[in-house]
Scaffold this motif. Structure first.
Motif, short mmCIF file in Angstrom:
data_model
loop_
_atom_site.label_atom_id
_atom_site.label_comp_id
_atom_site.label_asym_id
_atom_site.label_seq_id
_atom_site.Cartn_x
_atom_site.Cartn_y
_atom_site.Cartn_z
N UNK A 61 4.04 -56.42 109.39
CA UNK A 61 3.63 -57.65 108.77
C UNK A 61 2.54 -58.35 109.95
N UNK A 62 1.46 -59.15 109.07
CA UNK A 62 0.36 -59.72 109.70
C UNK A 62 0.89 -60.91 111.09
N UNK A 63 0.77 -60.61 112.08
CA UNK A 63 0.99 -61.71 113.12
C UNK A 63 0.51 -63.03 112.95
N UNK A 64 1.11 -64.26 113.07
CA UNK A 64 0.61 -65.54 112.90
C UNK A 64 -0.68 -65.85 113.45
N UNK A 65 -1.07 -65.32 114.41
CA UNK A 65 -2.27 -65.44 115.30
C UNK A 65 -3.43 -64.88 114.45
N UNK A 66 -3.29 -63.65 113.88
CA UNK A 66 -4.30 -62.79 113.31
C UNK A 66 -4.23 -63.55 111.85
N UNK A 67 -3.26 -64.15 111.17
CA UNK A 67 -3.46 -64.64 109.81
C UNK A 67 -4.01 -65.87 109.89
N UNK A 68 -3.89 -66.54 111.03
CA UNK A 68 -4.75 -67.83 111.32
C UNK A 68 -6.19 -67.42 111.43
N UNK A 69 -6.68 -66.42 112.15
CA UNK A 69 -7.85 -65.82 111.89
C UNK A 69 -8.35 -65.66 110.67
N UNK A 70 -7.66 -64.85 109.94
CA UNK A 70 -7.77 -64.58 108.66
C UNK A 70 -8.15 -65.61 107.65
N UNK A 71 -7.58 -66.84 107.68
CA UNK A 71 -7.53 -67.95 107.16
C UNK A 71 -8.61 -68.75 107.39
N UNK A 72 -9.19 -68.84 108.57
CA UNK A 72 -10.47 -69.47 109.19
C UNK A 72 -11.53 -68.82 108.58
N UNK A 73 -11.44 -67.45 108.82
CA UNK A 73 -12.57 -66.54 108.56
C UNK A 73 -13.08 -66.70 106.97
N UNK A 74 -12.02 -66.60 106.14
CA UNK A 74 -11.99 -66.36 104.81
C UNK A 74 -12.43 -68.06 104.14
#
Length: 298
Positions: free
Chosen positions: A193-206
């Motif tokens: 599972x993707x960690x919340x911190x990494x997922x937030x970074x992915x959301x922001x970059x996308x």
């Protein structure tokens, strides 16, 4: 009496798939209905900066932001109330509406298209009013345009639709593969599972990437609703003016005759990607928090 079984036999194949569609969770409705207006209201100055930039081919990003706040700190939120009120429905389409279309259509891309179309019908009137109010305030009596009645369609609708679709694709289509890439870059297990911190970074970059991609559509829309020539022109005339706007705003001819990009391309991409990156990433965080608290409260 014989008609009733026949009618049931005809309607059953149509109604059965519809009845099996899973409705969005209440937490998603809460995130869209309450989180959306707060986010749209908070980032109004960045949205207003994009509007002013569509009619300004000379100022840099800092100067555009100065114009946003030219009449004081509160002036940065000019026209905020109408879009903030409409954001309850707008972010319902971005959140619960998207998930409903996803369950219905079975794929993220068609769900984004359907959600963007619904969102555009909902937000066109309020977004147009916001843009025209900000434009008229900054114009200080020069080149003002009449504020349109609250209608769901009009000049700039197609550009707004393309803008919304491109922006929504960030957290709905592009974010997952980017989050997996970030997970791999930090050395974590890409199969887990993707960690919340990494997922937030992915959301922001996308969101930043899709915000930059949606920038031309956004600026065409802003130009078309704040230009008297577009507001009074035919659809074909608006297309011609949009192409002319893109060329004059983002391209220039050098003394040697070659064509190159103007600094306004980077300026407008920066303003637009900043707005979408902040707004949509914030909503994704609110959405995940709502789902987290809902699951823990059971």
């Amino acid at each position: 009496m014989a008609l009733q079984p026949n009618l049931q036999r005809i309607l059953q194949p149509i109604l059965q798939p519809i009845l099996q569609i899973s409705l969005p969770q209440p937490a998603l409705l809460l995130a869209g209905g309450f989180g959306g207006p707060l986010i749209i209201g908070a980032f109004t100055p960045l949205r207003n900066a994009c509007t002013l930039a569509s009619q300004d081919a000379t100022c840099n990003a800092r100067q555009i932001m100065g114009r946003v706040f030219s009449m004081g700190f509160r002036s940065g939120w000019t026209g905020a109330w109408t879009p903030a009120a409409a954001a309850a429905m707008q972010f319902t389409m971005l959140g619960p509406g998207y998930h409903l279309y996803l369950n219905l259509l079975g794929s993220p891309a068609p769900a984004v298209v359907a959600g963007a179309l619904t969102e555009t019908f909902i937000t066109y009137a309020s977004s147009t009013r916001n843009a025209q109010l900000m434009h008229n305030q900054a114009s200080a009596g020069r080149d003002t345009v009449p504020v349109r009645p609250m209608m769901p369609t009009g000049p700039g609708f197609t550009a707004l639709l393309l803008r919304n679709g491109a922006a929504m694709a960030g957290i709905r289509v592009i974010s997952d593969p980017l989050s997996r890439m970030l997970q791999w870059m930090v050395g974590a297990d890409t199969k887990g599972a993707v960690s919340p911190q990494v997922k937030t970074g992915g959301d922001f970059l996308a969101s930043v990437l899709c915000g930059a991609f949606s920038m031309p559509f956004n600026q065409i829309y802003n130009m078309q609703v704040t230009s008297a020539a577009c507001l009074n022109g035919t659809p074909m005339r608006r297309v011609t003016l949009a192409l002319r706007f893109l060329r004059s705003q983002y391209l220039e001819t050098t003394a040697s005759g070659s064509v190159r990009l103007r600094h306004t391309m980077l300026r407008d991409a920066l303003l637009r990607s900043s707005y979408i990156g902040c707004a949509y990433c914030s909503f994704a965080i609110v959405e995940r928090m709502a789902l987290h608290f809902a699951s823990n409260g059971k």
